[in-house]
Design a protein around this motif. Structure first.
Motif, PDB file in Angstrom:
ATOM      1  N   THR A  52      -9.677  -2.277  41.213  1.00  0.00           N
ATOM      2  CA  THR A  52      -9.320  -0.865  42.332  1.00  0.00           C
ATOM      3  C   THR A  52      -8.092  -0.364  41.217  1.00  0.00           C
ATOM      4  O   THR A  52      -6.898  -1.015  41.154  1.00  0.00           O
ATOM      5  CB  THR A  52      -9.106  -1.030  43.662  1.00  0.00           C
ATOM      6  N   PRO A  53      -8.350   0.826  40.716  1.00  0.00           N
ATOM      7  CA  PRO A  53      -9.416   1.849  40.689  1.00  0.00           C
ATOM      8  C   PRO A  53     -10.543   1.168  39.659  1.00  0.00           C
ATOM      9  O   PRO A  53     -10.335   0.342  38.936  1.00  0.00           O
ATOM     10  CB  PRO A  53      -8.882   2.920  40.049  1.00  0.00           C
ATOM     11  N   ALA A  54     -11.800   1.371  39.952  1.00  0.00           N
ATOM     12  CA  ALA A  54     -12.924   1.003  39.257  1.00  0.00           C
ATOM     13  C   ALA A  54     -13.018   1.308  37.918  1.00  0.00           C
ATOM     14  O   ALA A  54     -12.389   2.423  37.455  1.00  0.00           O
ATOM     15  CB  ALA A  54     -14.118   1.252  40.232  1.00  0.00           C
ATOM     16  N   ALA A  55     -13.814   0.571  37.072  1.00  0.00           N
ATOM     17  CA  ALA A  55     -14.060   1.221  35.672  1.00  0.00           C
ATOM     18  C   ALA A  55     -14.803   2.473  35.729  1.00  0.00           C
ATOM     19  O   ALA A  55     -15.748   2.552  36.705  1.00  0.00           O
ATOM     20  CB  ALA A  55     -14.900   0.058  35.062  1.00  0.00           C
ATOM     21  N   ASP A  56     -14.197   3.404  34.986  1.00  0.00           N
ATOM     22  CA  ASP A  56     -14.952   4.712  34.746  1.00  0.00           C
ATOM     23  C   ASP A  56     -14.605   5.608  36.023  1.00  0.00           C
ATOM     24  O   ASP A  56     -15.438   6.597  36.234  1.00  0.00           O
ATOM     25  CB  ASP A  56     -16.272   4.842  34.273  1.00  0.00           C
ATOM     26  N   ALA A  57     -13.900   5.173  37.000  1.00  0.00           N
ATOM     27  CA  ALA A  57     -13.693   6.107  38.115  1.00  0.00           C
ATOM     28  C   ALA A  57     -12.790   7.599  38.060  1.00  0.00           C
ATOM     29  O   ALA A  57     -12.085   7.440  36.936  1.00  0.00           O
ATOM     30  CB  ALA A  57     -12.998   5.214  39.286  1.00  0.00           C
ATOM     31  N   LYS A  58     -13.373   8.301  38.717  1.00  0.00           N
ATOM     32  CA  LYS A  58     -12.542   9.532  38.479  1.00  0.00           C
ATOM     33  C   LYS A  58     -11.853   9.941  40.071  1.00  0.00           C
ATOM     34  O   LYS A  58     -12.684  10.235  40.873  1.00  0.00           O
ATOM     35  CB  LYS A  58     -13.353  10.681  38.270  1.00  0.00           C
ATOM     36  N   LEU A  59     -10.448   9.569  40.153  1.00  0.00           N
ATOM     37  CA  LEU A  59      -9.871   9.663  41.539  1.00  0.00           C
ATOM     38  C   LEU A  59      -9.140  10.882  41.532  1.00  0.00           C
ATOM     39  O   LEU A  59      -8.437  11.565  40.753  1.00  0.00           O
ATOM     40  CB  LEU A  59      -8.666   8.439  41.602  1.00  0.00           C
ATOM     41  N   VAL A 100       5.057  -0.695  35.170  1.00  0.00           N
ATOM     42  CA  VAL A 100       4.758  -1.426  36.219  1.00  0.00           C
ATOM     43  C   VAL A 100       5.817  -2.256  36.967  1.00  0.00           C
ATOM     44  O   VAL A 100       6.397  -3.111  35.995  1.00  0.00           O
ATOM     45  CB  VAL A 100       3.566  -2.372  35.753  1.00  0.00           C
ATOM     46  N   SER A 101       6.360  -1.931  38.140  1.00  0.00           N
ATOM     47  CA  SER A 101       7.524  -2.600  38.592  1.00  0.00           C
ATOM     48  C   SER A 101       7.398  -3.996  39.178  1.00  0.00           C
ATOM     49  O   SER A 101       8.381  -4.715  38.789  1.00  0.00           O
ATOM     50  CB  SER A 101       8.083  -1.869  39.779  1.00  0.00           C
ATOM     51  N   GLU A 102       6.100  -4.465  39.388  1.00  0.00           N
ATOM     52  CA  GLU A 102       5.858  -5.622  39.772  1.00  0.00           C
ATOM     53  C   GLU A 102       4.333  -6.172  39.742  1.00  0.00           C
ATOM     54  O   GLU A 102       3.471  -5.254  39.734  1.00  0.00           O
ATOM     55  CB  GLU A 102       6.204  -5.846  41.268  1.00  0.00           C
ATOM     56  N   VAL A 103       4.229  -7.404  39.593  1.00  0.00           N
ATOM     57  CA  VAL A 103       2.806  -8.024  39.231  1.00  0.00           C
ATOM     58  C   VAL A 103       2.871  -9.256  40.095  1.00  0.00           C
ATOM     59  O   VAL A 103       3.696 -10.084  39.881  1.00  0.00           O
ATOM     60  CB  VAL A 103       2.465  -8.542  37.789  1.00  0.00           C
ATOM     61  N   ASN A 104       1.838  -9.344  41.066  1.00  0.00           N
ATOM     62  CA  ASN A 104       1.681 -10.371  42.023  1.00  0.00           C
ATOM     63  C   ASN A 104       0.524 -11.065  41.994  1.00  0.00           C
ATOM     64  O   ASN A 104      -0.522 -10.280  41.671  1.00  0.00           O
ATOM     65  CB  ASN A 104       1.809  -9.930  43.478  1.00  0.00           C
ATOM     66  N   VAL A 105       0.278 -12.437  41.582  1.00  0.00           N
ATOM     67  CA  VAL A 105      -0.907 -13.275  41.262  1.00  0.00           C
ATOM     68  C   VAL A 105      -1.110 -13.959  42.857  1.00  0.00           C
ATOM     69  O   VAL A 105      -0.030 -14.946  43.096  1.00  0.00           O
ATOM     70  CB  VAL A 105      -1.077 -13.884  40.291  1.00  0.00           C
ATOM     71  N   THR A 106      -2.114 -13.880  43.413  1.00  0.00           N
ATOM     72  CA  THR A 106      -2.505 -14.793  44.476  1.00  0.00           C
ATOM     73  C   THR A 106      -4.057 -15.220  44.388  1.00  0.00           C
ATOM     74  O   THR A 106      -5.018 -14.442  44.541  1.00  0.00           O
ATOM     75  CB  THR A 106      -2.403 -14.118  45.984  1.00  0.00           C
ATOM     76  N   GLU A 107      -4.109 -16.575  44.107  1.00  0.00           N
ATOM     77  CA  GLU A 107      -5.363 -17.213  43.657  1.00  0.00           C
ATOM     78  C   GLU A 107      -6.129 -16.540  42.656  1.00  0.00           C
ATOM     79  O   GLU A 107      -5.902 -16.678  41.495  1.00  0.00           O
ATOM     80  CB  GLU A 107      -6.211 -17.326  45.153  1.00  0.00           C
ATOM     81  N   ASN A 108      -7.075 -15.749  43.025  1.00  0.00           N
ATOM     82  CA  ASN A 108      -7.902 -15.038  41.892  1.00  0.00           C
ATOM     83  C   ASN A 108      -7.771 -13.436  41.860  1.00  0.00           C
ATOM     84  O   ASN A 108      -8.411 -12.796  41.317  1.00  0.00           O
ATOM     85  CB  ASN A 108      -9.526 -15.238  42.161  1.00  0.00           C
ATOM     86  N   ASN A 109      -6.639 -13.025  42.708  1.00  0.00           N
ATOM     87  CA  ASN A 109      -6.373 -11.617  42.609  1.00  0.00           C
ATOM     88  C   ASN A 109      -4.883 -11.355  41.917  1.00  0.00           C
ATOM     89  O   ASN A 109      -3.878 -12.328  42.244  1.00  0.00           O
ATOM     90  CB  ASN A 109      -5.966 -11.198  44.104  1.00  0.00           C
ATOM     91  N   SER A 111      -5.465  -3.174  41.246  1.00  0.00           N
ATOM     92  CA  SER A 111      -5.647  -4.428  41.648  1.00  0.00           C
ATOM     93  C   SER A 111      -6.925  -5.116  41.070  1.00  0.00           C
ATOM     94  O   SER A 111      -7.928  -4.357  40.913  1.00  0.00           O
ATOM     95  CB  SER A 111      -5.909  -4.500  43.250  1.00  0.00           C
ATOM     96  N   LEU A 112      -6.953  -6.237  40.581  1.00  0.00           N
ATOM     97  CA  LEU A 112      -8.032  -6.836  39.890  1.00  0.00           C
ATOM     98  C   LEU A 112      -8.443  -8.231  40.575  1.00  0.00           C
ATOM     99  O   LEU A 112      -7.532  -9.102  40.854  1.00  0.00           O
ATOM    100  CB  LEU A 112      -7.730  -7.390  38.455  1.00  0.00           C
ATOM    101  N   SER A 113      -9.670  -8.405  40.738  1.00  0.00           N
ATOM    102  CA  SER A 113     -10.258  -9.807  41.334  1.00  0.00           C
ATOM    103  C   SER A 113     -11.072 -10.431  40.378  1.00  0.00           C
ATOM    104  O   SER A 113     -12.067  -9.789  39.742  1.00  0.00           O
ATOM    105  CB  SER A 113     -10.999  -9.486  42.537  1.00  0.00           C
TER     106      SER A 113
END
Length: 215
Positions: free
Chosen positions: A35-42, A76-85, A50-52
């Motif tokens: 999120t955003p998805a690949a090739d998305a137009k927002l 990027v001010s902060e990167v959080n990793v929780t399990e597979n996210n 966010s990556l899973s």
């Protein structure tokens, strides 16, 4: 014949090994959703990416980067990793443009995996609040009523000025007349004194002359 049997047994052993350890053979960590998805137009503000993944990832060895279409890194001010996210929080919402997400992770098998994908943003324009004018031209213009009042207020002042001027003129004229009147009697008296002196001088002259003849 014996050679064919040995070859068949060897191939069977290889197949058994492959079936017994499928994960160790080819199943590495991979990106499942984003999120955003690949090739998305927002058409909305993007404040995070966010990556899973299909398995837990190492929080110390997993990173995410975002670049704009000029190849410049977005903060990027902060990167959080929780399990597979893994979630990367942006320092500011992304402006309109094209972006590339570059991710790199280390999965449960210890193998590093990386990848990239693109998306576009058409950010909504910020609403601007119209400024209230401090003063309008109409406020500076005098209304007819105001103009009339101003004229009425100035008129008495003009009348008083004219009256004062007339009074001063009358006073000056009176002073001139009085000075003239005061000088006139004085001038006449002096003339009469001169005449009397002349007459007395002439009379005394002829009297003295007559007295001499008699002697």
């Amino acid at each position: 014949m014996l050679k064919h049997v040995k070859s068949s047994v060897f191939l069977a052993l290889i197949m058994l090994l492959v079936l017994a350890f499928p994960t160790a053979t080819w199943a590495h960590s991979k990106l499942e959703t984003s999120t955003p998805a690949a090739d998305a137009k927002l058409t909305e503000n993007v404040k995070e990416v966010s990556l899973s993944f299909n398995e837990n990832i190492d929080e110390n060895l997993s990173t995410i980067k975002i670049k704009n279409e000029q190849g410049e890194a977005v903060e990027v001010s902060e990167v959080n990793v929780t399990e597979n996210n893994m979630v990367g929080t942006l320092a500011a919402p992304l402006p309109t443009g094209s972006y590339t997400v570059e991710w790199k992770i280390v999965g449960g098998d210890g193998h590093p995996v990386d990848g990239t994908y693109n998306f576009e943003v058409d950010a909504p324009e910020a609403e601007t609040v119209p400024e209230t004018p401090a003063e309008t031209p109409a406020d500076n213009e005098e209304t007819p009523a105001d103009t009339g009042n101003a004229q009425e207020e100035t008129a008495p002042a003009d009348d008083n000025t004219a009256d004062n001027t007339d009074q001063k003129t009358d006073q000056n004229q009176q002073e001139e007349k009085s000075s003239t009147n005061e000088e006139s009697p004085g001038s006449g008296t002096i003339v009469w004194i001169i005449i009397i002196v002349v007459v007395a001088f002439v009379a005394s002259y002829f009297g003295i002359k007559a007295s001499r003849k008699k002697k």
